[in-house]
Write a protein that holds these residues in place. Structure first.
Motif, short mmCIF file in Angstrom:
data_model
loop_
_atom_site.label_atom_id
_atom_site.label_comp_id
_atom_site.label_asym_id
_atom_site.label_seq_id
_atom_site.Cartn_x
_atom_site.Cartn_y
_atom_site.Cartn_z
N LYS A 46 0.85 -1.18 0.00
CA LYS A 46 0.00 0.00 0.00
C LYS A 46 0.89 1.24 0.00
CE LYS A 46 -4.11 -1.74 2.51
NZ LYS A 46 -5.26 -1.18 1.79
N VAL A 47 0.66 2.15 -0.92
CA VAL A 47 1.39 3.42 -0.92
C VAL A 47 1.01 4.25 0.30
CG1 VAL A 47 1.64 5.62 -2.15
CG2 VAL A 47 1.73 3.46 -3.41
N VAL A 48 -0.24 4.16 0.72
CA VAL A 48 -0.72 4.91 1.89
C VAL A 48 -1.20 3.91 2.94
CG1 VAL A 48 -2.33 6.69 2.70
CG2 VAL A 48 -1.40 6.82 0.38
N PRO A 49 -0.31 3.41 3.77
CA PRO A 49 -0.71 2.40 4.76
C PRO A 49 -1.35 3.01 6.00
CG PRO A 49 1.64 2.80 4.91
CD PRO A 49 1.15 3.62 3.75
N ASP A 50 -1.19 4.32 6.19
CA ASP A 50 -1.65 4.95 7.42
C ASP A 50 -3.02 5.60 7.25
OD1 ASP A 50 0.82 4.31 8.68
OD2 ASP A 50 1.75 6.08 7.76
N GLN A 51 -3.65 5.88 8.36
CA GLN A 51 -4.95 6.56 8.37
C GLN A 51 -4.73 8.07 8.32
OE1 GLN A 51 -7.89 4.82 8.66
NE2 GLN A 51 -9.26 6.59 8.65
N TYR A 52 -5.47 8.75 7.45
CA TYR A 52 -5.45 10.21 7.36
C TYR A 52 -6.86 10.73 7.58
CZ TYR A 52 -0.66 10.16 5.68
OH TYR A 52 0.70 10.00 5.59
N ALA A 53 -6.98 12.04 7.63
CA ALA A 53 -8.29 12.64 7.91
C ALA A 53 -9.33 12.19 6.89
CB ALA A 53 -8.17 14.17 7.91
N ARG A 54 -8.94 12.03 5.61
CA ARG A 54 -9.89 11.61 4.59
C ARG A 54 -10.08 10.10 4.57
NH1 ARG A 54 -9.83 11.47 -1.57
NH2 ARG A 54 -7.62 12.02 -1.50
N GLY A 55 -9.23 9.37 5.23
CA GLY A 55 -9.36 7.92 5.25
C GLY A 55 -8.03 7.25 4.98
N THR A 56 -8.09 6.00 4.60
CA THR A 56 -6.90 5.24 4.29
C THR A 56 -7.06 4.64 2.90
OG1 THR A 56 -5.37 3.55 5.11
CG2 THR A 56 -7.74 3.04 5.23
N GLN A 57 -6.03 3.97 2.41
CA GLN A 57 -6.09 3.41 1.07
C GLN A 57 -7.06 2.23 1.02
OE1 GLN A 57 -2.28 2.81 -0.74
NE2 GLN A 57 -3.10 1.69 -2.50
N PHE A 58 -7.93 2.25 0.01
CA PHE A 58 -9.00 1.26 -0.12
C PHE A 58 -8.46 -0.09 -0.60
CE2 PHE A 58 -12.28 -0.64 -2.97
CZ PHE A 58 -13.26 -0.91 -2.01
N GLY A 59 -7.56 -0.05 -1.57
CA GLY A 59 -7.05 -1.28 -2.17
C GLY A 59 -5.59 -1.48 -1.90
N TYR A 60 -4.85 -1.95 -2.92
CA TYR A 60 -3.44 -2.27 -2.75
C TYR A 60 -2.72 -2.03 -4.07
CZ TYR A 60 -6.04 -6.42 -4.26
OH TYR A 60 -6.91 -7.26 -4.88
N ASN A 61 -1.38 -2.00 -3.99
CA ASN A 61 -0.56 -1.69 -5.16
C ASN A 61 0.25 -2.86 -5.70
OD1 ASN A 61 -0.42 1.12 -3.32
ND2 ASN A 61 -0.97 1.39 -5.47
N ILE A 62 0.49 -3.89 -4.89
CA ILE A 62 1.16 -5.09 -5.40
C ILE A 62 0.09 -5.97 -6.03
CG2 ILE A 62 2.43 -7.17 -4.80
CD1 ILE A 62 3.89 -5.65 -2.69
N CYS A 63 0.13 -6.07 -7.35
CA CYS A 63 -0.92 -6.76 -8.10
C CYS A 63 -0.27 -7.76 -9.04
CB CYS A 63 -1.75 -5.75 -8.88
SG CYS A 63 -2.33 -4.34 -7.89
N ASN A 64 -0.85 -8.94 -9.11
CA ASN A 64 -0.29 -10.00 -9.95
C ASN A 64 -1.39 -11.01 -10.28
OD1 ASN A 64 -0.50 -11.61 -7.55
ND2 ASN A 64 1.48 -10.77 -6.89
N SER A 65 -1.00 -12.18 -10.73
CA SER A 65 -2.00 -13.17 -11.14
C SER A 65 -2.91 -13.60 -9.99
CB SER A 65 -1.30 -14.40 -11.73
OG SER A 65 -0.43 -15.00 -10.78
N THR A 66 -2.43 -13.46 -8.76
CA THR A 66 -3.26 -13.87 -7.62
C THR A 66 -4.35 -12.85 -7.32
OG1 THR A 66 -1.86 -12.82 -5.94
CG2 THR A 66 -1.28 -15.06 -6.62
N THR A 67 -4.18 -11.61 -7.79
CA THR A 67 -5.20 -10.57 -7.54
C THR A 67 -6.04 -10.29 -8.79
OG1 THR A 67 -3.75 -8.72 -8.18
CG2 THR A 67 -3.63 -9.48 -5.89
N GLU A 68 -5.72 -10.96 -9.90
CA GLU A 68 -6.39 -10.64 -11.17
C GLU A 68 -7.72 -11.38 -11.27
OE1 GLU A 68 -4.30 -9.53 -15.01
OE2 GLU A 68 -4.70 -11.66 -15.26
#
Length: 368
Positions: A46-68
């Motif tokens: 996750k590029v944004v692993p932390d919680q901020y005022a607007r929220g946190t990251q919904f998904g993830y950035n490491i993507c491959n055949s297991t997430t497709e």
């Protein structure tokens, strides 16, 4: 806002305190658009692993055949060419861009990016414009197929957002379009995307270009793709063209004088007039394709059955900016266009300014 002033704002606004208690940060220590991750070795989960005022990251950035799969929450997009690109769109059917801009996930035309595949038949026409400054794609869509509510005019996505966390939060974008071998993957730190109104306009700016932040600037979200990505796309046509560079968005010339337009604060109400019409850059060397030859990976992915709202209803705006209205028809020189008066398409700005202003009047924008 000037970048120096914005940097100062980030420095003082990273943390705030209420009655002696620390509250969530509004801004990241480093703007997301300034982060660099070599692909794939340095891409974080996750590029944004932390919680901020607007929220946190919904998904993830490491993507491959297991997430497709069609439930993927991948937020690392690719824009390589007419046959290989991703659109950022919602994860749940009948969503609006305004409600989900911080959570969009990738929908791609090819396997291999670890996200969802765009259903077969979703893309009904596309124009790609290429020059040394940027690559721009403009696609006509059946947007219900990628979970966008049929009536939604949509809005803008970019790596900045109102709090420098990006829209979607933590989203990354990569491309092979600017590498000498058309194979080397480069991170694109300046890009923007308008999605909605049954269209998607995407611009990725060359990291080695003279002004990537200018060509892909993100402060004119309320006036739509017509001013940010003027084009001569025609629904039903699939083509790639060389193109002159557009004027920097917001920059225009009157009687030999170069002027700049700044988007007014939303508090002043809807934008009802604009002082200029965006120039559509001339294109040449256009090569056309058949969609069946471009999107072979989509043939096995069927479109979902739309629910809730009739696909024939008129789009309405929500969220950042407006994706636009009207359908363009290109002249033989590919540098001018006129309106056909269709209600859902996308085309070019020599179509009546009225259609643009109507969409703008309904937009509910956030600070870019």
């Amino acid at each position: 806002m000037a970048r120096s002033a914005l940097s100062a704002l980030v420095a003082v606004a990273s943390f705030s305190y209420v009655a002696g208690q620390a509250t969530l940060s509004t801004f990241p220590a480093t703007p997301i658009a300034s982060l660099h991750f070599a692909y794939p070795s340095q891409v974080p989960y996750k590029v944004v692993p932390d919680q901020y005022a607007r929220g946190t990251q919904f998904g993830y950035n490491i993507c491959n055949s297991t997430t497709e799969n069609q439930q993927s929450l991948c937020q690392t997009a690719f824009v390589n060419g007419i046959d290989d690109f991703c659109i950022l769109a919602p994860s749940q059917p009948n969503s609006t861009i305004g409600d989900t801009e911080g959570e969009e996930v990738i929908w791609c035309t090819k396997k291999g990016h670890g996200g969802r595949l765009i259903p077969d038949g979703t893309i009904t026409g596309i124009q790609v414009l290429r020059n040394t400054n940027y690559v721009q794609l403009f696609a006509f869509l059946n947007q219900a197929n990628i979970d966008i509510s049929p009536p939604d005019f949509g809005g803008e996505l970019d790596p900045h957002g109102q709090d420098l966390l990006g829209n979607p939060i933590g989203g990354l974008l990569y491309s092979t379009a600017f590498s000498s071998d058309n194979k080397t993957i480069q991170q694109i730190n300046e890009w923007n995307m308008f999605v909605g109104g049954n269209t998607s306009a995407i611009k990725v700016c060359n990291p080695a270009g003279p002004n990537p932040a200018g060509f892909c600037q993100h402060t004119l979200d309320r006036i739509g793709w017509q001013y940010n990505m003027p084009n001569s796309a025609v629904n039903g046509v699939f083509e790639v063209c060389d193109s002159d560079a557009m004027d920097i968005p917001g920059v225009y010339t009157v009687n030999g004088q170069t002027l700049s337009y700044s988007q007014p604060p939303e508090s002043l109400g809807p934008i009802s007039t604009l002082p200029y019409t965006a120039r559509i850059p001339a294109s040449s060397n256009c090569v056309t394709f058949q969609s069946s030859a471009l999107y072979t990976d989509l043939a096995s992915i069927s479109a979902p059955t739309p629910t809730g709202t009739s696909s024939g209803s008129t789009p309405t705006a929500s969220g950042k900016g407006t994706a636009g209205t009207g359908t363009g028809t290109r002249s033989s020189s590919a540098s001018t266009a006129s309106s056909t008066g269709k209600s859902n398409g996308a085309g070019t700005l020599t179509a009546s300014l009225f259609s643009s202003i109507v969409g703008v009047a309904f937009s509910i924008a956030f600070i870019a």
